[in-house]
Design a protein around this motif. Structure first.
Motif, short mmCIF file in Angstrom:
data_model
loop_
_atom_site.label_atom_id
_atom_site.label_comp_id
_atom_site.label_asym_id
_atom_site.label_seq_id
_atom_site.Cartn_x
_atom_site.Cartn_y
_atom_site.Cartn_z
N GLY A 196 0.80 -1.21 0.00
CA GLY A 196 0.00 0.00 0.00
C GLY A 196 0.83 1.26 0.00
O GLY A 196 2.07 1.23 -0.11
N GLU A 197 0.15 2.37 0.11
CA GLU A 197 0.83 3.64 0.19
C GLU A 197 1.60 3.72 1.51
O GLU A 197 1.18 3.16 2.51
N PRO A 198 2.70 4.43 1.50
CA PRO A 198 3.45 4.56 2.74
C PRO A 198 2.59 5.12 3.86
O PRO A 198 1.87 6.09 3.68
N GLU A 199 2.69 4.50 5.01
CA GLU A 199 1.93 4.95 6.17
C GLU A 199 2.62 6.17 6.76
O GLU A 199 3.83 6.22 6.91
N GLN A 200 1.83 7.14 7.11
CA GLN A 200 2.41 8.38 7.63
C GLN A 200 2.33 8.48 9.14
O GLN A 200 2.92 9.34 9.74
N GLU A 201 1.55 7.63 9.74
CA GLU A 201 1.37 7.76 11.18
C GLU A 201 1.81 6.48 11.89
O GLU A 201 1.72 5.39 11.34
N THR A 224 22.78 5.76 11.50
CA THR A 224 22.06 6.68 10.62
C THR A 224 21.19 5.89 9.65
O THR A 224 21.48 4.73 9.35
N ARG A 225 20.18 6.55 9.15
CA ARG A 225 19.31 5.83 8.22
C ARG A 225 20.04 5.48 6.94
O ARG A 225 19.67 4.54 6.26
N GLU A 226 21.08 6.24 6.60
CA GLU A 226 21.83 5.93 5.38
C GLU A 226 22.47 4.53 5.47
O GLU A 226 22.74 3.89 4.45
N CYS A 274 20.52 -11.74 -2.97
CA CYS A 274 20.63 -10.41 -3.56
C CYS A 274 20.25 -10.43 -5.04
O CYS A 274 19.60 -9.52 -5.55
N ALA A 275 20.68 -11.47 -5.73
CA ALA A 275 20.43 -11.52 -7.17
C ALA A 275 18.99 -11.90 -7.48
O ALA A 275 18.47 -11.57 -8.55
N ARG A 276 18.34 -12.58 -6.54
CA ARG A 276 17.00 -13.09 -6.84
C ARG A 276 15.89 -12.24 -6.22
O ARG A 276 14.99 -11.80 -6.92
N GLN A 277 15.93 -12.05 -4.94
CA GLN A 277 14.84 -11.34 -4.28
C GLN A 277 15.37 -10.43 -3.18
O GLN A 277 15.18 -10.69 -1.99
N PRO A 278 16.04 -9.36 -3.59
CA PRO A 278 16.56 -8.45 -2.56
C PRO A 278 15.44 -7.71 -1.85
O PRO A 278 14.35 -7.53 -2.40
N TYR A 279 15.72 -7.32 -0.64
CA TYR A 279 14.79 -6.47 0.11
C TYR A 279 15.31 -5.04 0.00
O TYR A 279 16.48 -4.77 0.31
N VAL A 280 14.46 -4.15 -0.46
CA VAL A 280 14.88 -2.78 -0.75
C VAL A 280 14.38 -1.83 0.34
O VAL A 280 13.17 -1.80 0.63
N ILE A 281 15.28 -1.11 0.94
CA ILE A 281 14.93 -0.10 1.95
C ILE A 281 15.20 1.27 1.35
O ILE A 281 16.31 1.54 0.88
N THR A 282 14.18 2.10 1.36
CA THR A 282 14.32 3.45 0.80
C THR A 282 14.14 4.49 1.90
O THR A 282 13.66 4.18 3.00
N ALA A 283 14.49 5.72 1.56
CA ALA A 283 14.34 6.82 2.52
C ALA A 283 12.86 7.17 2.65
O ALA A 283 12.12 7.20 1.67
N ARG A 311 10.02 11.43 6.26
CA ARG A 311 10.21 12.14 7.54
C ARG A 311 11.48 11.69 8.25
O ARG A 311 11.49 11.44 9.45
N ASN A 312 12.52 11.52 7.45
CA ASN A 312 13.84 11.17 7.99
C ASN A 312 13.91 9.75 8.51
O ASN A 312 14.81 9.39 9.26
N GLY A 313 12.94 8.93 8.14
CA GLY A 313 12.99 7.53 8.50
C GLY A 313 13.28 6.68 7.28
O GLY A 313 13.79 7.17 6.26
N VAL A 314 12.98 5.40 7.38
CA VAL A 314 13.15 4.49 6.25
C VAL A 314 11.84 3.73 6.03
O VAL A 314 11.08 3.50 6.97
N MET A 315 11.61 3.36 4.78
CA MET A 315 10.38 2.64 4.43
C MET A 315 10.65 1.14 4.54
O MET A 315 11.47 0.59 3.80
N MET A 316 9.96 0.51 5.46
CA MET A 316 10.13 -0.93 5.69
C MET A 316 8.79 -1.54 6.10
O MET A 316 7.81 -0.85 6.30
N HIS A 317 8.80 -2.84 6.26
CA HIS A 317 7.62 -3.57 6.72
C HIS A 317 7.69 -3.81 8.23
O HIS A 317 8.78 -3.97 8.78
#
Lengths: 160, 199
Positions: free
Chosen positions: A23-28, A46-48, A76-85, A88-94
């Motif tokens: 879904g859309e990124p949760e904001q709360e 750091t989040r980086e 990594c080559a088959r099904q990497p898990y991608v973490i993006t910024a 709000r200075n956090g990271v998008m994850m599950h």
């Protein structure tokens, strides 16, 4: 049962039907009262350090760590898990058991540990506690002992 | 552990639900898929009903320790000789994933590792891509590998699915039962998989 254990009917129907989508990124953050009484302090992480493509695998016994690390790398080559910024200075994850993406942030705890989770005191039951971290690999487990018991300890190996 | 079975059941159901944010417990349903992370103790056995492990009359010319699987019956038999067999309740492949054949047990493993299939990762992207063997692993406590196929006789962390047809072609037993089977059946044992109505 925990107050935060929950499901929306429509989401469940979609899940059972195999129609789940991200879904859309949760904001709360979560509305449930936190179970942690830790206070927040600065963290050196750091989040980086978390952003990027990762191979992930889990283990329960220390004897499995080396081979699980190798397995994580192999994905990594088959099904990497991608973490993006996040916005709000956090990271998008599950979160655990949830196919939606949320913005999570790093939180230093007064116990000296670093946590990753929602806007709640560090050590909240939905948090992950980071056991070790470098630019190339980090290891975490869920704070909630029930979730940790089910999934074990996660290794994230950065994809090159 | 707090209400482990119920929690684990619900957690496994919530493949794409708002576990982290919502508040209403989901309804229970048997329409479930694999539940990585759900914990079923090694001691779990089917104790009641037709799927409970039991000695039965079984006419066969096969030697003892031969495994005979009747997919349509949802039973696995270990030939004991003297027209007797030890019968276990099993879960089998869903429609389109059932098969028949003659195989041998080529390998056995305790607490086998598990690699979620790619389509499961797409539905449940929070899963580890590889899970070392353990109590939360859908492969359960033991696995017997069938020839060079991708199919196995294995345990499960979903013992309530015994008697159902929901797998991708593997045969699953409750963990306590697969441990018992593991001890009885050696590597090299013949495995006959029958598919179709019984006479």
């Amino acid at each position: 049962m925990k107050a935060g254990f929950a499901v929306l009917g429509l989401s469940l129907a979609l899940a059972v039907a195999g129609c789940a989508t991200v879904g859309e990124p949760e904001q709360e953050g979560p509305a449930a009262a936190s179970t942690s009484n830790l206070t927040e302090r600065p963290t050196e992480l750091t989040r980086e350090m978390l952003i990027g493509r990762w191979g992930i695998a889990s283990f329960r016994e220390e004897k499995d760590r080396a081979r699980v690390t190798a397995q994580a790398r192999s994905f990594c080559a088959r099904q990497p898990y991608v973490i993006t910024a996040g916005p709000r200075n956090g990271v998008m994850m599950h979160a655990a058991d949830d196919a939606k993406l949320y913005e999570l942030r790093l939180k230093g705890g007064s116990d000296g540990k670093t946590y990753l989770g929602f806007e709640a005191p560090p050590g909240d039951w939905q948090d992950r506690v980071i056991l070790s971290a470098s630019n190339d690999q980090w290891v975490m487990r869920f704070v909630d002992p029930e979730i940790h018991n089910r999934y074990g300890t996660f290794i994230y190996v950065r994809c090159k | 552990m707090r209400k482990p079975l119920l929690l684990a059941f619900l957690a496994g159901l919530a493949a794409s639900t708002a576990f982290a944010q919502g508040r209403t417990p989901p309804p229970e349903t048997m329409d479930i898929g694999d539940e990585p992370g759900r914990v079923s103790t090694p001691e779990t056995v089917i104790e009641d009903g037709p799927f409970a492990r039991q000695m039965v009359f079984f006419r066969s010319s096969e030697p003892p320790n031969t495994v005979v699987i009747h997919t349509s019956e949802r039973f696995l038999y270990v030939v004991m000789g003297g027209n007797r067999a030890l019968r276990y309740g099993i879960g089998v492949g869903r429609e389109g994933f059932q098969w028949a054949g003659l195989q041998k047990v080529t390998r056995k493993a305790e607490w086998p590792d598990w690699t979620p299939p790619p389509e499961m990762i797409q539905r449940q992207p929070y899963l580890p891509r590889f899970m070392a063997g353990g109590p939360g692993n859908p492969m359960g406590a033991r696995a017997l590998y069938l020839g060079s196929t991708v199919y196995r006789i294995h345990g499960t962390n979903q013992p309530e699915t015994i008697g159902q047809a929901i797998s991708s072609g593997c045969f699953r037993l409750a963990n306590g039962d697969v441990i018992d089977l593991f001890e009885r059946v050696p590597v090299g044992a013949k495995v006959i998989i029958r598919h179709g109505p019984q006479v």
